[in-house]
Scaffold this active site. Structure first.
Site, PDB file in Angstrom:
ATOM      1  N   GLU A   1       0.891  -1.175   0.000  1.00 49.32           N
ATOM      2  CA  GLU A   1       0.000   0.000   0.000  1.00 49.32           C
ATOM      3  C   GLU A   1       0.920   1.213   0.000  1.00 49.32           C
ATOM      4  O   GLU A   1       1.544   1.525   1.012  1.00 49.32           O
ATOM      5  CB  GLU A   1      -0.900   0.004   1.244  1.00 49.32           C
ATOM      6  CG  GLU A   1      -1.963  -1.086   1.253  1.00 49.32           C
ATOM      7  CD  GLU A   1      -3.074  -0.855   0.244  1.00 49.32           C
ATOM      8  OE1 GLU A   1      -3.107   0.221  -0.404  1.00 49.32           O
ATOM      9  OE2 GLU A   1      -3.903  -1.759   0.090  1.00 49.32           O
TER      10      GLU A   1
ATOM     11  N   CYS B   1      -2.369   8.690   2.873  1.00 50.27           N
ATOM     12  CA  CYS B   1      -2.109   8.260   1.504  1.00 50.27           C
ATOM     13  C   CYS B   1      -3.216   8.695   0.556  1.00 50.27           C
ATOM     14  O   CYS B   1      -2.962   9.195  -0.532  1.00 50.27           O
ATOM     15  CB  CYS B   1      -1.960   6.747   1.468  1.00 50.27           C
ATOM     16  SG  CYS B   1      -3.323   5.889   2.287  1.00 50.27           S
TER      17      CYS B   1
HETATM   18  P1  NAD Z   1       8.751   4.799   4.181  1.00 49.67           P
HETATM   19  O1  NAD Z   1       8.656   3.992   2.942  1.00 49.67           O
HETATM   20  O2  NAD Z   1       9.907   5.705   4.337  1.00 49.67           O
HETATM   21  O3  NAD Z   1       8.768   3.870   5.484  1.00 49.67           O
HETATM   22  C1  NAD Z   1       7.738   2.950   5.756  1.00 49.67           C
HETATM   23  C2  NAD Z   1       8.297   1.782   6.567  1.00 49.67           C
HETATM   24  O4  NAD Z   1       9.190   1.031   5.736  1.00 49.67           O
HETATM   25  C3  NAD Z   1       9.130   2.200   7.781  1.00 49.67           C
HETATM   26  O5  NAD Z   1       8.871   1.289   8.829  1.00 49.67           O
HETATM   27  C4  NAD Z   1      10.560   2.073   7.285  1.00 49.67           C
HETATM   28  O6  NAD Z   1      11.495   1.866   8.326  1.00 49.67           O
HETATM   29  C5  NAD Z   1      10.457   0.876   6.364  1.00 49.67           C
HETATM   30  N1  NAD Z   1      11.427   0.804   5.269  1.00 49.67           N
HETATM   31  C6  NAD Z   1      12.041   1.831   4.632  1.00 49.67           C
HETATM   32  N2  NAD Z   1      12.818   1.355   3.634  1.00 49.67           N
HETATM   33  C7  NAD Z   1      12.664   0.009   3.632  1.00 49.67           C
HETATM   34  C8  NAD Z   1      13.185  -1.057   2.814  1.00 49.67           C
HETATM   35  N3  NAD Z   1      14.033  -0.821   1.800  1.00 49.67           N
HETATM   36  N4  NAD Z   1      12.799  -2.318   3.081  1.00 49.67           N
HETATM   37  C9  NAD Z   1      11.917  -2.587   4.083  1.00 49.67           C
HETATM   38  N5  NAD Z   1      11.409  -1.623   4.896  1.00 49.67           N
HETATM   39  C10 NAD Z   1      11.767  -0.339   4.659  1.00 49.67           C
HETATM   40  O7  NAD Z   1       7.368   5.592   4.271  1.00 49.67           O
HETATM   41  P2  NAD Z   1       6.899   6.649   5.369  1.00 49.67           P
HETATM   42  O8  NAD Z   1       7.569   7.955   5.099  1.00 49.67           O
HETATM   43  O9  NAD Z   1       7.011   6.046   6.723  1.00 49.67           O
HETATM   44  O10 NAD Z   1       5.341   6.774   5.052  1.00 49.67           O
HETATM   45  C11 NAD Z   1       4.790   7.722   4.186  1.00 49.67           C
HETATM   46  C12 NAD Z   1       4.418   7.071   2.869  1.00 49.67           C
HETATM   47  O11 NAD Z   1       3.517   6.000   3.114  1.00 49.67           O
HETATM   48  C13 NAD Z   1       3.696   8.006   1.932  1.00 49.67           C
HETATM   49  O12 NAD Z   1       4.183   7.839   0.627  1.00 49.67           O
HETATM   50  C14 NAD Z   1       2.259   7.520   1.999  1.00 49.67           C
HETATM   51  O13 NAD Z   1       1.489   7.828   0.868  1.00 49.67           O
HETATM   52  C15 NAD Z   1       2.433   6.067   2.198  1.00 49.67           C
HETATM   53  N6  NAD Z   1       1.221   5.491   2.790  1.00 49.67           N
HETATM   54  C16 NAD Z   1       0.448   4.680   2.020  1.00 49.67           C
HETATM   55  C17 NAD Z   1      -0.739   4.167   2.541  1.00 49.67           C
HETATM   56  C18 NAD Z   1      -1.642   3.270   1.733  1.00 49.67           C
HETATM   57  O14 NAD Z   1      -2.471   2.576   2.341  1.00 49.67           O
HETATM   58  N7  NAD Z   1      -1.558   3.236   0.436  1.00 49.67           N
HETATM   59  C19 NAD Z   1      -1.108   4.499   3.831  1.00 49.67           C
HETATM   60  C20 NAD Z   1      -0.287   5.341   4.578  1.00 49.67           C
HETATM   61  C21 NAD Z   1       0.895   5.828   4.047  1.00 49.67           C
END
Ligand code: NAD
Length: 473
Positions: A239, A273
């Site tokens: 997501e 999101c």
């Molecule tokens: P992010 O991708 O930076 O981090 C999300 C999670 O992934 C964190 O726990 C992080 O430590 C981990 N992570 C980062 N790189 C990784 C990798 N290479 N492998 C595995 N894990 C990794 O995102 P964020 O800044 O925490 O969240 C904001 C983003 O999330 C926005 O783009 C938003 O649109 C999206 N989001 C999407 C939804 C949805 O349901 N579609 C809902 C909420 C947020």
């Protein structure tokens, strides 16, 4: 802040730490435990060990999920305090986040996996069933730490999986506390909570034990997760980010529509999101629309802790820097802020509610996901033009069309290239309604029966008659 990681039902000693900041003050909140590789191994081992008993006893699972819902309600004030401290969100928004958990758990409890008869004839009884995958790795973002954990945990546990869960490094405390509450209810090892930076997420996706990764976060990280999971043929649900369009039709009631769209766009300070991130307005109404959005943005109460107009800071320093950078870049490209336009004159990651005119494709604030309270309003000459601009992106999470003529608005909504198209609403979620992104916004689904099925493997059971009863077919 005292929450600990929970591994195999026990508090795990922290051997390394990372700092967590209060976004409303920019002060250090506390240090959180940084999971080490051997601790992650122990978490997966515990989840694997717990799987056979857990997956075999549906009655216990249902009873424990029900008890968990009650415990979260009881722990509400404590969890709300932690959410407010680490995300900066207004208190009533944190309360809504916590109270939503019971709704999602209740839905999971009430939702049965289907058994579909594919054939029932003289030659065979053939049935499609679904069974749990085993251990699930769940990786979370920072914007709704608790409810997003529950939207993964409830269906995953309901169908018999065990889990290792990692919250965002920006918001670990509420999730770790949730982990302690969960572990007062479920058997040891069923749900393990670890915390740490992005590298812990990478270790999780590369680990041989989990059979599925459920990930919510940015598109950039989601692509890495897809590659890592693909290397081991793990199931994956992604997501990811959105850059949702909101198309205003020419029959809107301008004032109420501006109020409603802005309330969605600046929900959680724009950090969700599925929110309007680009507004397309008919050229003939453009000035009136901009004035109405400007007035609505000026009514927002930045820093208030309660009320429908309250808005908090950006939840993280990188996100705050990003919104500052995108608005500065827009300014350099001739985009004008009719209100706001910069950081608020106070400590914390507060950004002024901002309405932007003169932006179009090719400017970063339009092309990229801003994830903050700065909203570009873009004029269009006809609905085909608006739909083309709305779809001219690799994002495809949600979209909305606003107008009085519901039939006409629905026809436009059907043309939006995204997972969920709304009419006169945007980003409202229900447990029974699947959420998914098209294009770069995701793979697979969450929520609803379809989301629950993603925590299972399909399983066909083909039963032929006894060999003594009939000739071999
Ligand atoms: P992010 O991708 O930076 O981090 C999300 C999670 O992934 C964190 O726990 C992080 O430590 C981990 N992570 C980062 N790189 C990784 C990798 N290479 N492998 C595995 N894990 C990794 O995102 P964020 O800044 O925490 O969240 C904001 C983003 O999330 C926005 O783009 C938003 O649109 C999206 N989001 C999407 C939804 C949805 O349901 N579609 C809902 C909420 C947020």
């Amino acid at each position: 802040m005292t929450p600990h990681m929970t591994i195999g039902g026990e508090r795990a000693a922290a051997r390394a730490h990372f700092a967590v900041i209060n976004p409303a003050t920019e002060e250090n909140l506390d240090d959180a435990p940084a999971c080490q590789r051997d601790q992650l191994d122990a978490a997966f081992e515990a989840a694997l060990k717990a799987f056979p008993a857990w997956s075999n006893d549906e009655d216990t699972r249902l009873a424990m999920l029900s008890e968990l819902a009650d415990r979260i309600v009881a722990a509400g004030p404590e969890l709300v305090d932690l959410l407010v401290l680490e995300t900066g969100k207004p208190r009533d928004l944190a309360e809504i986040e916590i109270s939503a958990c019971k709704t999602w758990i209740d839905y999971a409890i009430a939702t049965e996996l289907p058994r579909t008869f594919l054939a029932r004839d003289a030659h065979a009884n053939i049935e499609m069933r679904h069974r749990p995958l085993g251990v699930v790795a769940a990786i979370l973002p920072w914007n709704f730490p608790i409810v997003m954990t529950i939207t993964k945990l409830a269906p995953a546990l309901r169908v018999g999986n065990t889990m290792v869960i990692k919250p965002s490094p920006f918001t670990p405390f509420s999730s770790l506390r949730l982990g302690e509450i969960v572990n007062e209810v479920v058997p040891a090892g069923v749900v393990n909570f670890v915390s740490g930076g992005d590298e812990v997420g990478q270790w999780m996706t590369a680990h041989p034990t989990p059979r599925k990764v459920t990930f919510t976060g940015s598109i950039a990280s989601g692509k890495h997760v897809a590659v890592a999971a693909g290397a081991d043929l793990k199931r994956v649900t992604l997501e990811l980010g959105g850059n949702d369009a909101a198309i205003l039709m020419d029959d809107i009631d301008v004032g109420p529509t501006a109020d409603a769209v802005l309330a969605r766009a600046f929900f959680n300070a724009g950090q969700a999101c599925a929110l309007p991130k680009r507004v397309f307005a008919p050229a003939g109404l453009y000035d009136e629309v901009v004035d109405a959005f400007t007035a609505a943005a000026e009514r927002v109460q930045l820093g208030a802790s309660d009320g429908p107009l309250a808005m908090g800071p950006l939840s993280t320093r990188p996100q705050f820097r990003r919104i500052c950078e995108l608005v500065t870049d827009a300014d350099a490209h001739g985009v004008k802020a009719t209100t706001g336009g910069g950081r608020a004159d106070r400590p914390g990651f507060f950004f002024q509610p901002t309405i932007l005119t003169g932006a179009s494709a090719g400017v970063r604030i339009v092309d990229e996901e801003q994830f903050g309270p700065a909203l570009p309003i873009i004029p269009y000459s006809n609905v085909d033009d608006a739909t083309r601009m709305a779809n001219d992106t690799m994002f495809g999470l949600c979209g909305s069309v606003w107008g009085q003529d519901l039939e006409r608005a629905t026809k436009v909504a059907e043309r939006l290239e995204c997972g969920v198209s709304y009419v006169n609403s945007h980003g409202v979620h229900r447990p029974s309604v699947p959420l998914m992104g098209s294009k770069w916004s995701g793979i697979g689904m969450e929520h609803g029966l379809e989301g629950m099925l993603e925590f299972t493997d399909p399983h066909v059971v083909f039963v032929a008659p006894r060999l003594t009863d009939t000739a071999l077919t």
